[in-house]
Design a protein around this motif. Sequence first.
Motif, PDB file in Angstrom:
ATOM      1  N   CYS A 152       0.838  -1.209   0.000  1.00  0.00           N
ATOM      2  CA  CYS A 152       0.000   0.000   0.000  1.00  0.00           C
ATOM      3  C   CYS A 152       0.868   1.253   0.000  1.00  0.00           C
ATOM      4  N   ARG A 153       1.906   1.248   0.819  1.00  0.00           N
ATOM      5  CA  ARG A 153       2.822   2.399   0.861  1.00  0.00           C
ATOM      6  C   ARG A 153       3.437   2.661  -0.512  1.00  0.00           C
ATOM      7  N   ASP A 154       3.767   1.564  -1.216  1.00  0.00           N
ATOM      8  CA  ASP A 154       4.446   1.672  -2.515  1.00  0.00           C
ATOM      9  C   ASP A 154       3.467   1.736  -3.685  1.00  0.00           C
ATOM     10  N   ASP A 155       2.164   1.933  -3.378  1.00  0.00           N
ATOM     11  CA  ASP A 155       1.147   2.114  -4.415  1.00  0.00           C
ATOM     12  C   ASP A 155       1.042   0.909  -5.349  1.00  0.00           C
ATOM     13  N   PHE A 156       1.415  -0.265  -4.850  1.00  0.00           N
ATOM     14  CA  PHE A 156       1.354  -1.498  -5.633  1.00  0.00           C
ATOM     15  C   PHE A 156       2.119  -1.358  -6.950  1.00  0.00           C
ATOM     16  N   ARG A 157       3.322  -0.777  -6.839  1.00  0.00           N
ATOM     17  CA  ARG A 157       4.208  -0.652  -7.995  1.00  0.00           C
ATOM     18  C   ARG A 157       5.609  -1.107  -7.611  1.00  0.00           C
ATOM     19  N   CYS A 158       6.290  -1.742  -8.541  1.00  0.00           N
ATOM     20  CA  CYS A 158       7.671  -2.148  -8.330  1.00  0.00           C
ATOM     21  C   CYS A 158       8.522  -0.897  -8.111  1.00  0.00           C
ATOM     22  N   GLN A 159       9.287  -0.895  -7.032  1.00  0.00           N
ATOM     23  CA  GLN A 159      10.067   0.285  -6.681  1.00  0.00           C
ATOM     24  C   GLN A 159      11.357   0.428  -7.474  1.00  0.00           C
ATOM     25  N   ILE A 160      11.639  -0.547  -8.329  1.00  0.00           N
ATOM     26  CA  ILE A 160      12.814  -0.462  -9.188  1.00  0.00           C
ATOM     27  C   ILE A 160      12.413  -0.224 -10.640  1.00  0.00           C
ATOM     28  N   THR A 161      11.416  -0.945 -11.121  1.00  0.00           N
ATOM     29  CA  THR A 161      11.029  -0.836 -12.538  1.00  0.00           C
ATOM     30  C   THR A 161       9.785  -0.001 -12.757  1.00  0.00           C
ATOM     31  N   GLY A 162       9.000   0.247 -11.701  1.00  0.00           N
ATOM     32  CA  GLY A 162       7.768   1.016 -11.841  1.00  0.00           C
ATOM     33  C   GLY A 162       6.595   0.221 -12.387  1.00  0.00           C
ATOM     34  N   VAL A 163       6.739  -1.088 -12.546  1.00  0.00           N
ATOM     35  CA  VAL A 163       5.678  -1.925 -13.095  1.00  0.00           C
ATOM     36  C   VAL A 163       4.459  -1.924 -12.174  1.00  0.00           C
ATOM     37  N   ASP A 164       3.267  -1.851 -12.755  1.00  0.00           N
ATOM     38  CA  ASP A 164       2.012  -1.875 -12.001  1.00  0.00           C
ATOM     39  C   ASP A 164       1.753  -3.299 -11.515  1.00  0.00           C
ATOM     40  N   LEU A 165       1.613  -3.467 -10.191  1.00  0.00           N
ATOM     41  CA  LEU A 165       1.405  -4.786  -9.602  1.00  0.00           C
ATOM     42  C   LEU A 165       0.027  -4.938  -8.974  1.00  0.00           C
ATOM     43  N   ALA A 166      -0.836  -3.939  -9.145  1.00  0.00           N
ATOM     44  CA  ALA A 166      -2.196  -4.023  -8.620  1.00  0.00           C
ATOM     45  C   ALA A 166      -3.051  -4.916  -9.516  1.00  0.00           C
ATOM     46  N   TRP A 167      -4.045  -5.539  -8.903  1.00  0.00           N
ATOM     47  CA  TRP A 167      -4.984  -6.369  -9.673  1.00  0.00           C
ATOM     48  C   TRP A 167      -6.007  -5.468 -10.350  1.00  0.00           C
ATOM     49  N   HIS A 168      -6.333  -5.758 -11.600  1.00  0.00           N
ATOM     50  CA  HIS A 168      -7.352  -5.016 -12.343  1.00  0.00           C
ATOM     51  C   HIS A 168      -8.597  -5.892 -12.469  1.00  0.00           C
ATOM     52  N   ASN A 169      -9.728  -5.391 -11.999  1.00  0.00           N
ATOM     53  CA  ASN A 169     -10.947  -6.209 -12.056  1.00  0.00           C
ATOM     54  C   ASN A 169     -11.566  -6.164 -13.457  1.00  0.00           C
ATOM     55  N   ARG A 170     -12.739  -6.765 -13.603  1.00  0.00           N
ATOM     56  CA  ARG A 170     -13.346  -6.877 -14.938  1.00  0.00           C
ATOM     57  C   ARG A 170     -13.813  -5.535 -15.490  1.00  0.00           C
ATOM     58  N   PHE A 171     -13.839  -4.523 -14.628  1.00  0.00           N
ATOM     59  CA  PHE A 171     -14.202  -3.178 -15.089  1.00  0.00           C
ATOM     60  C   PHE A 171     -12.949  -2.356 -15.440  1.00  0.00           C
TER      61      PHE A 171
ATOM     62  N   GLN B   1     -10.631  -1.500 -13.290  1.00  0.00           N
ATOM     63  CA  GLN B   1     -10.232  -0.665 -12.166  1.00  0.00           C
ATOM     64  C   GLN B   1      -9.029  -1.264 -11.437  1.00  0.00           C
ATOM     65  N   ARG B   2      -8.074  -0.411 -11.042  1.00  0.00           N
ATOM     66  CA  ARG B   2      -6.961  -0.871 -10.214  1.00  0.00           C
ATOM     67  C   ARG B   2      -7.482  -1.095  -8.799  1.00  0.00           C
ATOM     68  N   ILE B   3      -7.324  -2.323  -8.308  1.00  0.00           N
ATOM     69  CA  ILE B   3      -7.793  -2.685  -6.979  1.00  0.00           C
ATOM     70  C   ILE B   3      -6.569  -2.944  -6.100  1.00  0.00           C
ATOM     71  N   PRO B   4      -6.547  -2.435  -4.867  1.00  0.00           N
ATOM     72  CA  PRO B   4      -5.362  -2.558  -4.017  1.00  0.00           C
ATOM     73  C   PRO B   4      -5.123  -3.951  -3.439  1.00  0.00           C
ATOM     74  N   VAL B   5      -4.945  -4.925  -4.317  1.00  0.00           N
ATOM     75  CA  VAL B   5      -4.429  -6.253  -3.995  1.00  0.00           C
ATOM     76  C   VAL B   5      -3.468  -6.609  -5.129  1.00  0.00           C
ATOM     77  N   HIS B   6      -2.505  -7.485  -4.847  1.00  0.00           N
ATOM     78  CA  HIS B   6      -1.501  -7.750  -5.875  1.00  0.00           C
ATOM     79  C   HIS B   6      -2.050  -8.664  -6.966  1.00  0.00           C
ATOM     80  N   ASN B   7      -1.431  -8.595  -8.118  1.00  0.00           N
ATOM     81  CA  ASN B   7      -1.894  -9.328  -9.296  1.00  0.00           C
ATOM     82  C   ASN B   7      -1.248 -10.700  -9.450  1.00  0.00           C
ATOM     83  N   GLY B   8      -0.552 -11.155  -8.404  1.00  0.00           N
ATOM     84  CA  GLY B   8       0.104 -12.455  -8.454  1.00  0.00           C
ATOM     85  C   GLY B   8       1.541 -12.398  -8.907  1.00  0.00           C
ATOM     86  N   ALA B   9       2.025 -11.212  -9.248  1.00  0.00           N
ATOM     87  CA  ALA B   9       3.406 -11.074  -9.734  1.00  0.00           C
ATOM     88  C   ALA B   9       4.202 -10.126  -8.843  1.00  0.00           C
ATOM     89  N   MET B  10       3.862 -10.087  -7.545  1.00  0.00           N
ATOM     90  CA  MET B  10       4.493  -9.152  -6.612  1.00  0.00           C
ATOM     91  C   MET B  10       5.321  -9.902  -5.582  1.00  0.00           C
TER      92      MET B  10
END
Length: 255
Positions: free
Chosen positions: A165-184, A186-195
């Motif tokens: 949560c502090r790191d906004d669900f982003r990789c702190q080295i590459t900046g890759v988005d690691l939040a899960w995106h639902n069927r709409f 939307q970025r949801i504050p849980v990881h997408n399985g690659a964190m």
Amino acid sequence: MIQTQYTGANCPHCHRKLTLLLTEQPDTSWALCFHCRKLTSFTGEIPLKLPASKLAPTQKQQISDFIASLPVDDHYQGPGSQLRLADDATFHRRWLSLAEYERQFSETLEYRTPDLRTAPATCKWCGKALPQGRRSFCKDSCSRNYTKVTFTKRSTPTVPYRIACRDDFRCQITGVDLAWHNRFGQRIPVHNGAMAIHHLVPVAQQGTDYADNLITLSQKAHLAYHQNDPEMVAKITALREQRLAGPGGEKMYWQ
């Protein structure tokens, strides 16, 4: 028997750095992965993968005797350590609870679930415009779905979740988005399985679960670091040195 680590000796299962257990017999040695808890026996040039459940009683006793002979620091059981030695001579990861965190570091981990909406007047779950009088969700079913994903079925311990949560669900080295995106979408504050949550000072080197010692990485970046990728090692090492020099640096090590 000698315990050591060697650059390039990586686990065939998860590719993390292996701990090598070298016997006095030149034709037999062992390799133990503390991450996936796999044990490998090397006899000659043929590797034999041995899960703990397949070890003979004499082999289990040999490993237990060896672990017992190691210095306390090598047991990964120092004060507040997060790796616990189990009865089957394997190590299991356990994150600190919030109460333990506050007791050990004399401060609370305040990071809350972030609001990842791109527009504040839209629903956190479906992205539709909010009806008058509502602040987060356009209807109760959206609220229930959001709560189910982010709390009820989150499956992530509290400390690593708050670091993400502090790191906004982003990789702190590459900046890759690691939040899960639902069927709409939307970025949801849980990881997408690659964190992955990485310790800048490793637990094996008396690193703690203090917030400054933890960063959010993508699994790809995390794997590259543990495979000694020069660029990734340089970037993470620089970040570690920066935080060690900061006000919370002394809490990144057990004193």
